[in-house]
Each structure stands twice: as structure tokens, then as C-alpha cells.
Design a protein around this motif. Structure first.
Motif, PDB file in Angstrom:
ATOM      1  N   PRO A  13       0.836  -1.211   0.000  1.00  0.00           N
ATOM      2  CA  PRO A  13       0.000   0.000   0.000  1.00  0.00           C
ATOM      3  C   PRO A  13       0.871   1.262   0.000  1.00  0.00           C
ATOM      4  N   ALA A  14       0.312   2.357  -0.510  1.00  0.00           N
ATOM      5  CA  ALA A  14       1.047   3.621  -0.589  1.00  0.00           C
ATOM      6  C   ALA A  14       1.567   4.056   0.779  1.00  0.00           C
ATOM      7  N   GLU A  15       0.801   3.776   1.829  1.00  0.00           N
ATOM      8  CA  GLU A  15       1.211   4.176   3.179  1.00  0.00           C
ATOM      9  C   GLU A  15       2.543   3.558   3.580  1.00  0.00           C
ATOM     10  N   ALA A  16       2.800   2.343   3.121  1.00  0.00           N
ATOM     11  CA  ALA A  16       4.066   1.672   3.436  1.00  0.00           C
ATOM     12  C   ALA A  16       5.246   2.440   2.849  1.00  0.00           C
ATOM     13  N   TYR A  17       5.046   3.008   1.669  1.00  0.00           N
ATOM     14  CA  TYR A  17       6.123   3.776   1.038  1.00  0.00           C
ATOM     15  C   TYR A  17       6.276   5.146   1.681  1.00  0.00           C
ATOM     16  N   ALA A  18       5.176   5.711   2.170  1.00  0.00           N
ATOM     17  CA  ALA A  18       5.256   6.970   2.908  1.00  0.00           C
ATOM     18  C   ALA A  18       6.099   6.766   4.167  1.00  0.00           C
ATOM     19  N   VAL A  19       5.886   5.653   4.852  1.00  0.00           N
ATOM     20  CA  VAL A  19       6.675   5.328   6.042  1.00  0.00           C
ATOM     21  C   VAL A  19       8.149   5.143   5.659  1.00  0.00           C
ATOM     22  N   ALA A  20       8.413   4.516   4.532  1.00  0.00           N
ATOM     23  CA  ALA A  20       9.800   4.324   4.076  1.00  0.00           C
ATOM     24  C   ALA A  20      10.480   5.672   3.825  1.00  0.00           C
ATOM     25  N   VAL A  21       9.754   6.610   3.234  1.00  0.00           N
ATOM     26  CA  VAL A  21      10.310   7.946   3.004  1.00  0.00           C
ATOM     27  C   VAL A  21      10.616   8.616   4.343  1.00  0.00           C
ATOM     28  N   LEU A  22       9.673   8.570   5.276  1.00  0.00           N
ATOM     29  CA  LEU A  22       9.886   9.186   6.587  1.00  0.00           C
ATOM     30  C   LEU A  22      11.039   8.526   7.337  1.00  0.00           C
ATOM     31  N   THR A  23      11.181   7.214   7.176  1.00  0.00           N
ATOM     32  CA  THR A  23      12.303   6.502   7.803  1.00  0.00           C
ATOM     33  C   THR A  23      13.626   6.995   7.229  1.00  0.00           C
ATOM     34  N   SER A  24      13.677   7.175   5.922  1.00  0.00           N
ATOM     35  CA  SER A  24      14.897   7.720   5.301  1.00  0.00           C
ATOM     36  C   SER A  24      15.208   9.099   5.872  1.00  0.00           C
ATOM     37  N   PHE A  25      14.178   9.953   5.983  1.00  0.00           N
ATOM     38  CA  PHE A  25      14.380  11.289   6.549  1.00  0.00           C
ATOM     39  C   PHE A  25      14.911  11.201   7.974  1.00  0.00           C
ATOM     40  N   SER A  26      14.383  10.268   8.756  1.00  0.00           N
ATOM     41  CA  SER A  26      14.814  10.149  10.157  1.00  0.00           C
ATOM     42  C   SER A  26      16.256   9.668  10.283  1.00  0.00           C
ATOM     43  N   HIS A  27      16.773   9.056   9.214  1.00  0.00           N
ATOM     44  CA  HIS A  27      18.170   8.600   9.207  1.00  0.00           C
ATOM     45  C   HIS A  27      19.109   9.619   8.574  1.00  0.00           C
ATOM     46  N   GLY A  28      18.633  10.839   8.420  1.00  0.00           N
ATOM     47  CA  GLY A  28      19.496  11.912   7.919  1.00  0.00           C
ATOM     48  C   GLY A  28      19.487  12.104   6.414  1.00  0.00           C
TER      49      GLY A  28
END
Length: 87
Positions: free
Chosen positions: A14-29
Motif C-alpha cells: 500500500p502507498a502508506e508503506a512507502y510513505a513510512v519508508a520515506v519518513l524513515t529515510s528522513f529520520s536517518h538523515g
């Protein structure tokens, strides 16, 4: 030196899973993330970009059509908003 860019390929989640992946990348700098979807997955790219933009969690830098191996799709570049660690 860490990369400041990341690339996420959209598949059958689902699209939400990819939104979380983007936010995870942001949280890792990671400061900028490109998300790419081909064929039927192209709409998810737009959904993720709109969701994160509308909620103020990312800025849409670019959305453009792409073609890979004869399959049309979408590529969106998103940038983190409000990174307090590195103003």
C-alpha cells in the motif's frame, strides 16, 4: 560521508508503506528521496507525494513521467521539511 539522497521503488505494498519508508529515510538523515513506480504502481508515487506534502512532512521537488524498458511510470523527488539537526 553519508549520502543525502535515497531511492525507493514502488511495488505491491500500500502507498502508506512507502510513505513510512520515506519518513524513515528522513529520520536517518537523508535529505532527499526519489520514489519511482512503473506501470500500475505509478499512481502510488503520486499518492505518497501528495500525502507527505499535504501533511507538511515533505516538499515535492519534482514529479515527472519516466519510461524504463518500455514501461511508463512516475518519478517524484521529495525533500525533508524542517530538519532541525542541520538548518
Amino acid at each position: 560521508m553519508r549520502s543525502t539522497d535515497d531511492h525507493i521503488y514502488i511495488a505491491n505494498k500500500p502507498a502508506e508503506a512507502y510513505a513510512v519508508a520515506v519518513l524513515t529515510s528522513f529520520s536517518h538523515g537523508i535529505k532527499r528521496v526519489r520514489i519511482q513506480g512503473l506501470g500500475q504502481q505509478a499512481g502510488k508515487v503520486l499518492a505518497v507525494a501528495k500525502l507527505l506534502s499535504d501533511t507538511g512532512q515533505a516538499r515535492i521537488v519534482e514529479i515527472k513521467p519516466i519510461t524504463k524498458e518500455g514501461i511508463k511510470g512516475t518519478l517524484a523527488t521529495l525533500e525533508v521539511i524542517g530538519d532541525e539537526r542541520n538548518p
